[in-house]
Design an enzyme around this catalytic site. Structure first.
Site, PDB file in Angstrom:
ATOM      1  N   LEU A 138       0.557  -1.126   0.327  1.00  0.00           N
ATOM      2  CA  LEU A 138       0.105  -0.061   0.416  1.00  0.00           C
ATOM      3  C   LEU A 138       0.793   0.888  -0.099  1.00  0.00           C
ATOM      4  CD1 LEU A 138      -3.128   0.710   2.240  1.00  0.00           C
ATOM      5  CD2 LEU A 138      -1.392   2.447   2.609  1.00  0.00           C
ATOM      6  N   ASN A 184       0.700   5.512   0.764  1.00  0.00           N
ATOM      7  CA  ASN A 184      -0.321   6.570   0.928  1.00  0.00           C
ATOM      8  C   ASN A 184       0.321   8.113   0.926  1.00  0.00           C
ATOM      9  OD1 ASN A 184      -0.361   5.306   3.317  1.00  0.00           O
ATOM     10  ND2 ASN A 184      -0.510   6.976   4.004  1.00  0.00           N
ATOM     11  N   ASP A 185       0.817   8.819   1.796  1.00  0.00           N
ATOM     12  CA  ASP A 185       0.955   9.958   1.264  1.00  0.00           C
ATOM     13  C   ASP A 185       2.081  10.109   0.708  1.00  0.00           C
ATOM     14  OD1 ASP A 185      -1.641  10.026   3.103  1.00  0.00           O
ATOM     15  OD2 ASP A 185       0.102  11.049   5.158  1.00  0.00           O
ATOM     16  N   SER A 244       3.978  10.678   8.045  1.00  0.00           N
ATOM     17  CA  SER A 244       4.467  11.445   7.023  1.00  0.00           C
ATOM     18  C   SER A 244       5.506  12.615   7.501  1.00  0.00           C
ATOM     19  CB  SER A 244       2.911  12.408   6.187  1.00  0.00           C
ATOM     20  OG  SER A 244       2.736  11.099   5.912  1.00  0.00           O
ATOM     21  N   ARG A 265       0.920  15.557  13.975  1.00  0.00           N
ATOM     22  CA  ARG A 265       1.965  14.690  12.871  1.00  0.00           C
ATOM     23  C   ARG A 265       1.961  15.618  12.264  1.00  0.00           C
ATOM     24  NH1 ARG A 265      -2.508  11.244  13.615  1.00  0.00           N
ATOM     25  NH2 ARG A 265      -4.537  11.061  12.378  1.00  0.00           N
TER      26      ARG A 265
HETATM   27  C1  FRU Z   1      -2.411  11.239   6.126  1.00  0.00           C
HETATM   28  C2  FRU Z   1      -1.883  10.503   7.000  1.00  0.00           C
HETATM   29  C3  FRU Z   1      -0.652  11.237   7.550  1.00  0.00           C
HETATM   30  C4  FRU Z   1      -0.231  10.028   8.310  1.00  0.00           C
HETATM   31  C5  FRU Z   1       0.133   9.057   7.461  1.00  0.00           C
HETATM   32  C6  FRU Z   1      -0.621   7.779   7.742  1.00  0.00           C
HETATM   33  O1  FRU Z   1      -3.056  10.113   5.015  1.00  0.00           O
HETATM   34  O2  FRU Z   1      -3.402   9.686   7.955  1.00  0.00           O
HETATM   35  O3  FRU Z   1      -1.949  11.944   9.054  1.00  0.00           O
HETATM   36  O4  FRU Z   1       1.214  10.550   9.040  1.00  0.00           O
HETATM   37  O5  FRU Z   1      -0.837   9.683   6.854  1.00  0.00           O
HETATM   38  O6  FRU Z   1       0.410   6.678   6.774  1.00  0.00           O
END
Ligand code: FRU
Length: 450
Positions: free
Chosen positions: A14, A16-17, A77, A137
């Site tokens: 997966l 993500n950011d 992130s 965060r």
């Molecule tokens: C956003 C988030 C951030 C976090 C990260 C964890 O999508 O929830 O706030 O740092 O993804 O993967």
């Protein structure tokens, strides 16, 4: 079959950011949240790639792994900045002990842009001001008047979302300044960012828990901005960055042309019903890089100029008249990976374009001329999530589409609005058709295979 050809996606697991975006030593470094162990939101690492042109990417070893006491439940992130020739990465160390969350804002540095040395927390869990929970965060660093600033996404103890700022002279010692938003932004704000463009500035963030309101805020969570500096905290006019479906947690950086560029996550937290998981063991990709410009109290987003390098086999049609329906396949214009630009100057009627047309499926972008509304409809796109999203648009003058196997990004009027989303059509659904309500002559259509 659904892996993108020209968007960044994980080899497996997966994504993500986007994290730590930086142009350093004449190369772009890009990191992303990666779970290499599966397609759930767990064990977040920082995957690492670099590129000379934002187009051709080289995969480097994982930069950060959740192996230390201060990040053992995820290297969450964060962002990058250069200091004394080195890359400084700031990220959130997510820690959970017996389900009790701790949050550490951590530093890791690199001299060679490949190996990163963790330096541990610069803002300790115990230093989080008492007004906030441990949903604290996503540090993004920038410099303002010679002082380093760090914006952080936060949750107040009354469970409302906000963004706070810390400052530092040396990137090591940080002190809390203040909150920088003041409106109702749900229960949490993630991934804040701050850009300046000539005399304008904008605060970007991803609030969670804003209620849908007509065409606005229809996705699970939003990403958007407020045009202002960090001081005018009572100005809370929030504008969504994207009008489509999967778009979240974007981050900006300054490119080789000294412009702000944005890359977002083409995904949405908590939404994992994507067919690529079942069949191909990966999920999510990043958006294309978008050059930003602040104009008339709005952020305009245009495809980064380097993307022109991807173009192959140009087909141009000029002054082509649509008599109700125009099948672009008749001109060899069709496919699953392409760039398509349609000039619609002086459009005076309803307009519609069907993409990825196959047996019983298509994805439709339309413009309702009278009601001044643009819509992306994926109700019969194929597998995956369905639905439609709309936004108001005074005039439609140009459509700029990037299709990449399982995603579509549609830029309108040189970046006034963008619709982004995932679609999972059949491999053979390749057709493109244009429809207008009244006779209309399209000044120009340009098509490139990618
Ligand atoms: C956003 C988030 C951030 C976090 C990260 C964890 O999508 O929830 O706030 O740092 O993804 O993967």
């Amino acid at each position: 079959m659904w892996k993108p050809k020209f968007h960044i996606a994980p080899p497996h697991g997966l994504l993500n950011d986007p994290n730590g975006l930086i142009y350093w030593n004449k190369e772009y470094h890009l990191f992303y949240q990666w779970n290499p162990n599966g397609c759930e939101h767990k064990t977040k690492h920082w995957a690492h790639l670099k590129s000379k042109d934002l187009i051709n990417w080289e995969t480097l070893p994982i930069a950060l792994s959740p192996t230390d006491w201060f990040d053992k439940n995820g290297c969450y992130s964060g962002s990058a900045i250069e200091k004394d020739g080195e890359i400084y990465l700031f990220y959130t160390g997510n820690v959970k002990n017996n389900d009790i969350r701790e949050s550490y804002q951590c530093l890791a540095t690199s001299k060679d842009g490949i190996n990163f040395e963790k330096k541990g927390p610069v803002i300790h869990d115990r230093d989080i001001p008492k007004e906030y929970t441990r949903h604290f965060r996503d540090p993004k660093i920038f410099i303002e008047n010679g002082i380093y600033k760090m914006v952080i996404g936060a949750q107040r103890v009354d469970l409302t979302g906000t963004v706070v700022v810390f400052s530092s002279k040396d990137l090591i010692n940080w002190s809390f300044d203040k909150e920088v938003i003041n409106g109702d932004f749900g229960f949490m704000c993630e991934c804040p960012d701050f850009i300046t463009d000539k005399d304008n500035s904008a605060l970007l963030f991803s609030p969670q828990g804003i209620k849908a309101n007509g065409d606005l805020y229809n996705n699970r969570y939003q990403s958007g901005y407020i045009i202002r500096d960090l001081e005018e905290i009572n100005q809370n006019n929030f504008i969504e960055l994207d009008r489509g479906f999967e778009f979240y947690a974007p981050q900006t950086f300054i490119d080789e042309f000294n412009k702000n560029v944005l890359i977002g996550w083409m995904g949405m937290p908590e939404e994992l019903k994507h067919p690529s998981i079942e069949n191909e063991n990966w999920v999510h990709s990043l958006t294309l890089p978008r050059t930003l410009e602040i104009k008339n109290n709005k952020i305009l987003q245009t495809p980064h100029p380097n993307l022109k390098k991807l173009r192959k086999d140009e087909i141009t049609l000029e002054n082509i008249t649509v008599n109700e329906i125009l099948n672009l396949s008749d001109f060899n214009i069709s496919g699953d990976c392409y760039e398509l630009i349609i000039d619609l100057k002086n459009l005076n009627t309803d307009f519609k374009i069907d993409l990825r047309i196959g047996e019983n499926e298509k994805t439709t972008f339309s413009y309702d001329y009278k009601n001044k509304k643009a819509t992306l409809d994926r109700n019969i796109s194929g597998a995956g999530y369905d639905g439609s999203r709309s936004c108001s648009l005074e005039v439609l003058e140009k459509i700029h589409i990037f299709m990449d196997n399982s995603s579509v990004e549609i830029f309108l009027n040189d970046g006034e609005e963008v619709f982004t989303g995932n679609i999972y059509p059949n491999k053979n659904s390749l057709g493109i058709e244009i429809m207008t309500k009244m006779l209309f002559t399209i000044p120009m259509i340009k098509f490139f295979k990618i």
